[in-house]
Design a protein around this motif. Structure first.
Motif, PDB file in Angstrom:
ATOM      1  N   UNK A   1      13.533  -6.528  14.182  1.00  0.00           N
ATOM      2  CA  UNK A   1      13.839  -6.598  12.753  1.00  0.00           C
ATOM      3  C   UNK A   1      12.599  -6.276  11.912  1.00  0.00           C
ATOM      4  N   UNK A   2      12.807  -5.598  10.807  1.00  0.00           N
ATOM      5  CA  UNK A   2      11.680  -5.235   9.944  1.00  0.00           C
ATOM      6  C   UNK A   2      10.869  -6.456   9.530  1.00  0.00           C
ATOM      7  N   UNK A   3      11.536  -7.583   9.301  1.00  0.00           N
ATOM      8  CA  UNK A   3      10.821  -8.810   8.954  1.00  0.00           C
ATOM      9  C   UNK A   3       9.784  -9.139  10.017  1.00  0.00           C
ATOM     10  N   UNK A   4      10.161  -9.071  11.268  1.00  0.00           N
ATOM     11  CA  UNK A   4       9.251  -9.398  12.358  1.00  0.00           C
ATOM     12  C   UNK A   4       8.130  -8.369  12.434  1.00  0.00           C
ATOM     13  N   UNK A   5       8.485  -7.098  12.199  1.00  0.00           N
ATOM     14  CA  UNK A   5       7.472  -6.049  12.192  1.00  0.00           C
ATOM     15  C   UNK A   5       6.439  -6.253  11.103  1.00  0.00           C
ATOM     16  N   UNK A   6       6.874  -6.717   9.942  1.00  0.00           N
ATOM     17  CA  UNK A   6       5.948  -7.016   8.845  1.00  0.00           C
ATOM     18  C   UNK A   6       5.114  -8.249   9.184  1.00  0.00           C
ATOM     19  N   UNK A   7       5.778  -9.291   9.681  1.00  0.00           N
ATOM     20  CA  UNK A   7       5.066 -10.521  10.026  1.00  0.00           C
ATOM     21  C   UNK A   7       4.006 -10.290  11.100  1.00  0.00           C
ATOM     22  N   UNK A   8       4.149  -9.241  11.894  1.00  0.00           N
ATOM     23  CA  UNK A   8       3.206  -8.960  12.975  1.00  0.00           C
ATOM     24  C   UNK A   8       1.798  -8.685  12.461  1.00  0.00           C
ATOM     25  N   UNK A   9       1.666  -8.428  11.166  1.00  0.00           N
ATOM     26  CA  UNK A   9       0.324  -8.300  10.564  1.00  0.00           C
ATOM     27  C   UNK A   9      -0.480  -9.572  10.838  1.00  0.00           C
TER      28      UNK A   9
ATOM     29  N   UNK B   1      11.361 -20.515   3.921  1.00  0.00           N
ATOM     30  CA  UNK B   1      10.189 -20.210   3.097  1.00  0.00           C
ATOM     31  C   UNK B   1       9.315 -19.177   3.808  1.00  0.00           C
ATOM     32  N   UNK B   2       9.141 -19.335   5.116  1.00  0.00           N
ATOM     33  CA  UNK B   2       8.324 -18.377   5.869  1.00  0.00           C
ATOM     34  C   UNK B   2       8.853 -16.954   5.715  1.00  0.00           C
ATOM     35  N   UNK B   3      10.151 -16.785   5.875  1.00  0.00           N
ATOM     36  CA  UNK B   3      10.707 -15.431   5.801  1.00  0.00           C
ATOM     37  C   UNK B   3      10.929 -14.961   4.371  1.00  0.00           C
ATOM     38  N   UNK B   4      11.469 -15.811   3.520  1.00  0.00           N
ATOM     39  CA  UNK B   4      11.753 -15.389   2.143  1.00  0.00           C
ATOM     40  C   UNK B   4      10.485 -14.965   1.431  1.00  0.00           C
ATOM     41  N   UNK B   5       9.433 -15.752   1.540  1.00  0.00           N
ATOM     42  CA  UNK B   5       8.195 -15.430   0.833  1.00  0.00           C
ATOM     43  C   UNK B   5       7.535 -14.182   1.419  1.00  0.00           C
ATOM     44  N   UNK B   6       7.610 -14.028   2.731  1.00  0.00           N
ATOM     45  CA  UNK B   6       7.084 -12.802   3.348  1.00  0.00           C
ATOM     46  C   UNK B   6       7.823 -11.591   2.806  1.00  0.00           C
ATOM     47  N   UNK B   7       9.144 -11.672   2.757  1.00  0.00           N
ATOM     48  CA  UNK B   7       9.936 -10.544   2.258  1.00  0.00           C
ATOM     49  C   UNK B   7       9.646 -10.247   0.795  1.00  0.00           C
ATOM     50  N   UNK B   8       9.366 -11.263   0.020  1.00  0.00           N
ATOM     51  CA  UNK B   8       9.053 -11.037  -1.394  1.00  0.00           C
ATOM     52  C   UNK B   8       7.758 -10.234  -1.548  1.00  0.00           C
ATOM     53  N   UNK B   9       6.697 -10.670  -0.874  1.00  0.00           N
ATOM     54  CA  UNK B   9       5.420  -9.973  -1.078  1.00  0.00           C
ATOM     55  C   UNK B   9       5.365  -8.628  -0.366  1.00  0.00           C
ATOM     56  N   UNK B  10       6.124  -8.487   0.719  1.00  0.00           N
ATOM     57  CA  UNK B  10       6.103  -7.227   1.477  1.00  0.00           C
ATOM     58  C   UNK B  10       7.205  -6.263   1.049  1.00  0.00           C
ATOM     59  N   UNK B  11       8.166  -6.755   0.270  1.00  0.00           N
ATOM     60  CA  UNK B  11       9.332  -5.934  -0.087  1.00  0.00           C
ATOM     61  C   UNK B  11       9.925  -5.290   1.168  1.00  0.00           C
ATOM     62  N   UNK B  12      10.181  -6.136   2.150  1.00  0.00           N
ATOM     63  CA  UNK B  12      10.661  -5.703   3.461  1.00  0.00           C
ATOM     64  C   UNK B  12      11.975  -4.935   3.324  1.00  0.00           C
TER      65      UNK B  12
ATOM     66  N   UNK C   1       1.306  -5.222  -2.671  1.00  0.00           N
ATOM     67  CA  UNK C   1       0.511  -4.633  -1.600  1.00  0.00           C
ATOM     68  C   UNK C   1       1.445  -3.963  -0.599  1.00  0.00           C
ATOM     69  N   UNK C   2       0.988  -2.879  -0.025  1.00  0.00           N
ATOM     70  CA  UNK C   2       1.807  -2.220   1.004  1.00  0.00           C
ATOM     71  C   UNK C   2       1.552  -2.870   2.351  1.00  0.00           C
ATOM     72  N   UNK C   3       2.640  -3.138   3.053  1.00  0.00           N
ATOM     73  CA  UNK C   3       2.560  -3.725   4.383  1.00  0.00           C
ATOM     74  C   UNK C   3       3.092  -2.742   5.403  1.00  0.00           C
ATOM     75  N   UNK C   4       2.496  -2.766   6.569  1.00  0.00           N
ATOM     76  CA  UNK C   4       2.956  -1.960   7.690  1.00  0.00           C
ATOM     77  C   UNK C   4       4.050  -2.723   8.420  1.00  0.00           C
ATOM     78  N   UNK C   5       5.059  -2.006   8.882  1.00  0.00           N
ATOM     79  CA  UNK C   5       6.090  -2.595   9.737  1.00  0.00           C
ATOM     80  C   UNK C   5       5.749  -2.175  11.166  1.00  0.00           C
TER      81      UNK C   5
END
Length: 188
Positions: free
Chosen positions: A31-39, A158-169, A2-6
């Motif tokens: 950080x892009x991770x935080x921008x993605x997590x902001x969803x 786990x919070x960050x690694x799994x987010x990065x996997x599904x979002x391809x941050x 799925x595409x995620x917005x940063x």
């Protein structure tokens, strides 16, 4: 995937905006991770809170990074490997420790190596270490409290690694010099 917005503080929801502003203040950029997590403002808040709690443990910066990087490597997280390498460099973690964590090799310091091994055992066993793993960890000078702090650090990753996997941050420019690729056996 799925595409995620940063998201940025300007584009984020009202609930995520103050969290991204906190990130901006802490890192000097979002950080892009935080921008993605902001969803999910709940996820971003949980991540920031767990990071803060992990930072308050009795562990040194080097010890916290050993736990984080061991999980990042085993989970095959390109983003976090690059990001935490940069964090370790800024914190003056010894280069030989950084190299060992990136490569998954032994750390020369026996106590730090015991921490790396225990963090690895916890990840690979999904929290079911052998009694001999626990005994070796305690014999190295760590405590039962430290065992639980390894659990905390693992949850943080786990919070960050799994987010990065599904979002391809995408890796931030600030971390790009420390790009990393997982070995095939660390990712399935």
């Amino acid at each position: 995937m799925a595409e995620f917005t940063t998201y940025t503080p300007d584009t984020a929801s009202d609930a995520s905006k103050p969290l991204l502003e906190k990130s901006q203040k802490s890192f000097g950029f979002v950080p892009n991770l935080h921008g993605v997590m902001a969803e999910s403002p709940e996820l971003l808040e949980a991540y920031q809170t767990v990071a803060q709690l992990f930072g308050r443990t009795d562990l040194s910066e080097t010890e916290r990074q050993i736990i984080a990087m061991t999980n990042n490597r085993l989970n095959g997280c390109k983003y976090c490997m690059a990001g935490h390498t940069s964090i370790m460099q800024a914190a003056k973690v010894p280069e030989d420790v950084i190299a060992a964590l990136r490569d998954g090799t032994s750390i020369d310091d026996p106590k730090l190596e015991a921490l790396r091994v225990f963090a690895e055992k916890m990840n690979l066993s999904r929290g079911w270490p052998e009694e001999s793993d626990v005994e070796a960890f305690l014999a190295a000078g760590y405590t039962r409290k430290t065992m639980l702090e390894v659990v905390l650090g693992t949850a943080f990753k786990v919070l960050s690694n799994y987010t990065n996997h599904i979002a391809e941050t995408p890796v931030d420019d600030a971390f790009a010099k420390n790009a990393w690729e997982p070995e095939e056996e660390t990712v399935s």
